[in-house]
Each structure stands twice: as C-alpha cells, then as structure tokens.
Scaffold this active site. Structure first.
Site, PDB file in Angstrom:
ATOM      1  N   GLN A 139     -10.029  33.730   2.010  1.00  0.00           N
ATOM      2  CA  GLN A 139     -11.445  34.000   2.232  1.00  0.00           C
ATOM      3  C   GLN A 139     -12.085  34.759   1.077  1.00  0.00           C
ATOM      4  O   GLN A 139     -13.277  35.049   1.095  1.00  0.00           O
ATOM      5  CB  GLN A 139     -11.611  34.792   3.532  1.00  0.00           C
ATOM      6  CG  GLN A 139     -11.168  34.027   4.762  1.00  0.00           C
ATOM      7  CD  GLN A 139     -11.189  34.861   6.024  1.00  0.00           C
ATOM      8  OE1 GLN A 139     -11.778  35.939   6.078  1.00  0.00           O
ATOM      9  NE2 GLN A 139     -10.534  34.375   7.070  1.00  0.00           N
ATOM     10  N   HIS A 182     -10.808  38.454   5.581  1.00  0.00           N
ATOM     11  CA  HIS A 182     -11.707  39.495   6.111  1.00  0.00           C
ATOM     12  C   HIS A 182     -12.206  40.455   5.026  1.00  0.00           C
ATOM     13  O   HIS A 182     -12.022  41.664   5.099  1.00  0.00           O
ATOM     14  CB  HIS A 182     -11.019  40.281   7.235  1.00  0.00           C
ATOM     15  CG  HIS A 182     -10.791  39.485   8.470  1.00  0.00           C
ATOM     16  ND1 HIS A 182     -10.488  40.056   9.676  1.00  0.00           N
ATOM     17  CD2 HIS A 182     -10.801  38.140   8.697  1.00  0.00           C
ATOM     18  CE1 HIS A 182     -10.324  39.109  10.595  1.00  0.00           C
ATOM     19  NE2 HIS A 182     -10.513  37.939  10.013  1.00  0.00           N
ATOM     20  N   GLU A 187     -19.820  39.251  17.584  1.00  0.00           N
ATOM     21  CA  GLU A 187     -20.782  40.276  18.000  1.00  0.00           C
ATOM     22  C   GLU A 187     -22.029  40.294  17.130  1.00  0.00           C
ATOM     23  O   GLU A 187     -21.966  40.041  15.925  1.00  0.00           O
ATOM     24  CB  GLU A 187     -20.135  41.662  17.932  1.00  0.00           C
ATOM     25  CG  GLU A 187     -18.982  41.873  18.890  1.00  0.00           C
ATOM     26  CD  GLU A 187     -18.399  43.279  18.809  1.00  0.00           C
ATOM     27  OE1 GLU A 187     -17.434  43.544  19.543  1.00  0.00           O
ATOM     28  OE2 GLU A 187     -18.914  44.109  18.014  1.00  0.00           O
ATOM     29  N   TYR A 199      -5.166  36.421  19.760  1.00  0.00           N
ATOM     30  CA  TYR A 199      -4.879  35.018  19.484  1.00  0.00           C
ATOM     31  C   TYR A 199      -3.664  34.551  20.292  1.00  0.00           C
ATOM     32  O   TYR A 199      -2.673  35.267  20.410  1.00  0.00           O
ATOM     33  CB  TYR A 199      -4.623  34.798  17.996  1.00  0.00           C
ATOM     34  CG  TYR A 199      -5.876  34.881  17.164  1.00  0.00           C
ATOM     35  CD1 TYR A 199      -6.860  33.907  17.282  1.00  0.00           C
ATOM     36  CD2 TYR A 199      -6.075  35.922  16.274  1.00  0.00           C
ATOM     37  CE1 TYR A 199      -8.029  33.977  16.529  1.00  0.00           C
ATOM     38  CE2 TYR A 199      -7.238  35.998  15.517  1.00  0.00           C
ATOM     39  CZ  TYR A 199      -8.208  35.027  15.645  1.00  0.00           C
ATOM     40  OH  TYR A 199      -9.358  35.094  14.898  1.00  0.00           O
TER      41      TYR A 199
END
Length: 374
Positions: free
Chosen positions: A88, A150, A241, A262
C-alpha cells in the site's frame, strides 16, 4: 364548457405532485462521469493549481501536472523524494501551501524506506515550472516498522494554516493506543514541520499527536462551516468509520470496532470490544457494517453546479468500487447512497474542482480521472 384533455390533465396533476415534493427529494438525475484523463499509473491524490491545472500523484513515485482541459499530462516532475512503492506504500497525497501564490510549496506524503523498514513521511518543495526545488522532509513517522500496509497519509491544511497528516497503524494494532508512537494517529504540524504550540498536550505523547486510536484513515477533509477535520478510515472485517478528529480524541482502535477480526463469522457477537465506543472512546458518526467499503478520499460539496448536493459528503470506495453520497444534518448522517457501482473501478480520491464539478481518481495501473458535471 370544454372538457380538459385527459393527457393534459395528467401532466398538470404530475406537475402539481412534483411541486409538493421537497426540493431535497426532487434531485436531478445523477450524471454519468466522463473520462477527463486516462492512462495514469495507480493515481493516489490530486490538488488543483490556481490556474486550473492539476497536480496528480502516482503510486510508483511520479508526480505529474495535468492541463486544465485534461489534454496534456506532463513528464514526471523532478525533485520528488524516493518512495517505497510496495504493497500500500508509494507516493501518496499532495497538497498546496495555503499561501501558494506567494510561497509555492507543494507538500507530498509518501512511504519512505529505511533498510527493511518503512514509514509515512511528508516532504515539501517549491514548484518552479515543472519541477520541485529545495525539497525537504518535514516529518517522518516514528518508529519505522516492517510491513507494507496502512500508511494512511492524507494531507489537509486547517484554516490556521497548520497541516494535518493522517497516519495508519501499519497493520500493527496496539501502537494506535501508544502515545510514544505515531502509528494510528493524526498529527498536526506547522508548515515547516515544527509543532504548533496549541497542540493537545497528552501525558507522555509525542508533541505532534492530535488524535489517536485510528486504524487506517485514507480520506480527510475540513468541514466547510466548522473547519473541523472529518475523516474516514478502514475497519477490519466491516466497521469502516466516519469520524471527526478533535484535539486529544481517542477513537478506540484496536480496542473497539463495529468490525470483526478477520476470519470470524458475520454478526454482532464478533464485534471488537463489543463494538460500542462510548463512553471510553469517541463514537464514530457512521459505520459501514457488516461489509467494508474500504473508504479512500473525502470531500464536502459546496459548489453551485449541483445545488441538490450542497452540504453533502462524498466518500470514495475501494472494496465497494463506488462513490458514496452522505446527507448530513449537522454531525448526523441522515441518508447515504452508493453511486456509480457499475463502473467497476476502485475510487481512490474525490475532490471538488474550482469549476464546481467532482473529480474522481480510479486506482488502476491504467487509472483515470473522472469528471462529474452537468
């Protein structure tokens, strides 16, 4: 007396019925997005220059300038720092200095490698022609860690010209509650990277920290009326969120989430910490359950092109491959709908353009900028 034509009478009744429906409900048909630019390599963030051109980051490390009409894409600009394009990570967001006309600084967030570890960093350089000059790193996430997920990394300037940077937990979880770590935080900086004197002074905290307990906030925008920082962040299995990041606020991750670990079965029993954040932590304004949309990109709509959308909040979706439109009443989400599901493309960023149109970045090796206008 002449009898009214039945078809004319039906039209009159339809017009009368439409007039009695509130304007908020009589929204015009949603326009189809048009391709503005194509052939970009996994675009991640964009910013509009004062002359209408667009600065666009590509995850591989290339920063390009797109002409105001979308017909020309520049060669990659010189002066961009080396990035860790893995997982990422890569070249992520871009923002302009609030005083860009006189101090043409461009700010970039990116994944920075140090040996086998990496972390989110922020650099700035002066835009001169089609190059960045005097590029300097103003922030480095501490500590750097193993892994390639992340990074967070949205850049938003506040009204007082301080800079918010959203930082993911790097898939480590617990450090999001550790005030000695930048992981899973929002930090607030002065434009040179120094710490604002009025940052929250949390006991034992790194002075840059503004809020904590975040998982991976990849969309952020200032509320047009209050000036507060709103953000969207990825939950685990469900539990994405929408939050307001206020000074010193703790948003609960990884101790609370409406999502589930998960591999667990869907349902309420698996929600992390019982799901409810309050009163120990800040309750999100909205969540997506049980299925994650993987939100990325956030924009309040304030322009005149779509009066029926004024005051709405738009959220890009990666896993959901859609653009979400949220209707607000203050801090309450009163309705939401997913637009453009048939595109089948991950929406990485969404911005309101100076022309009042919405611009979307699609996250693909042959990514596009889409323009929504009427």
């Amino acid at each position: 007396m002449e009898r009214p034509d039945p078809s004319r009478r039906a039209l009159l009744l339809a017009a009368l019925a439409a007039a009695l429906v509130p304007a908020s409900v009589r929204a015009a048909a949603v326009p189809e997005p048009a391709t503005f630019v194509q052939g970009l390599d996994r675009p991640w963030g964009l910013a509009f220059l004062p002359d209408g051109r667009l600065l666009v980051t590509q995850k591989s490390g290339a920063l390009v300038i797109v002409s105001a009409d979308g017909r020309r894409v520049s060669a990659p600009l010189a002066g961009v720092p080396a990035v860790a394009d893995s997982g990422q990570g890569g070249l992520l967001d871009v923002a302009l200095d609030p005083d860009f006309d006189t101090t043409p600084w461009v700010y970039l967030s990116y994944a920075e490698r140090d040996g086998l570890t990496s972390g989110t960093a922020v650099a700035r350089g002066r835009l001169v022609g089609e190059a960045l000059q005097g590029t300097t790193v103003i922030f480095r996430q501490q500590p750097k860690v193993f892994g390639s997920g992340h990074f967070g990394a949205r850049l938003v300037f506040a009204r007082d010209k301080t800079l918010f940077v959203t930082l993911g937990d790097r898939q480590k979880g617990e450090p999001a509650q550790d005030l000695a770590s930048h992981l899973g935080k929002v930090v607030r900086l002065n434009r040179d990277g120094s710490v604002p004197a009025d940052n929250p002074k949390l006991p034992g905290a790194r002075p840059e920290i503004w809020s904590l307990g975040h998982r991976n906030p990849q969309g952020a925008a200032l509320h047009p009326r209050t000036g507060e920082l709103w953000l969207v962040e990825h939950g685990p299995q469900g539990g994405d969120e929408l939050n307001i990041a206020r000074a010193g606020g703790n948003h609960g991750w990884p101790l609370r989430s409406q999502g589930c670990p998960y591999g667990s079965l869907a349902g309420t029993a698996c929600r992390i910490g019982g799901g409810v954040h309050a009163p120990a932590f800040v309750e999100p304004l909205a969540t997506w359950v049980p299925t994650s949309i993987a939100p990325s990109g956030l924009a309040f709509y304030t322009a005149a092109m779509f009066p029926e959308w004024r005051g709405n909040l738009f959220v890009g979706a990666l896993a959901g491959a859609a653009l979400w439109r949220l209707t607000l009443d203050g801090e309450r989400v009163t309705a939401r709908e997913a637009l453009y599901r048939t595109l089948g493309e991950r929406i990485r960023d969404v911005r309101q353009g100076p022309d009042g149109a919405l611009y979307l970045l699609t996250d693909n090796p042959k990514g596009r900028i889409l323009r929504i206008a009427r």
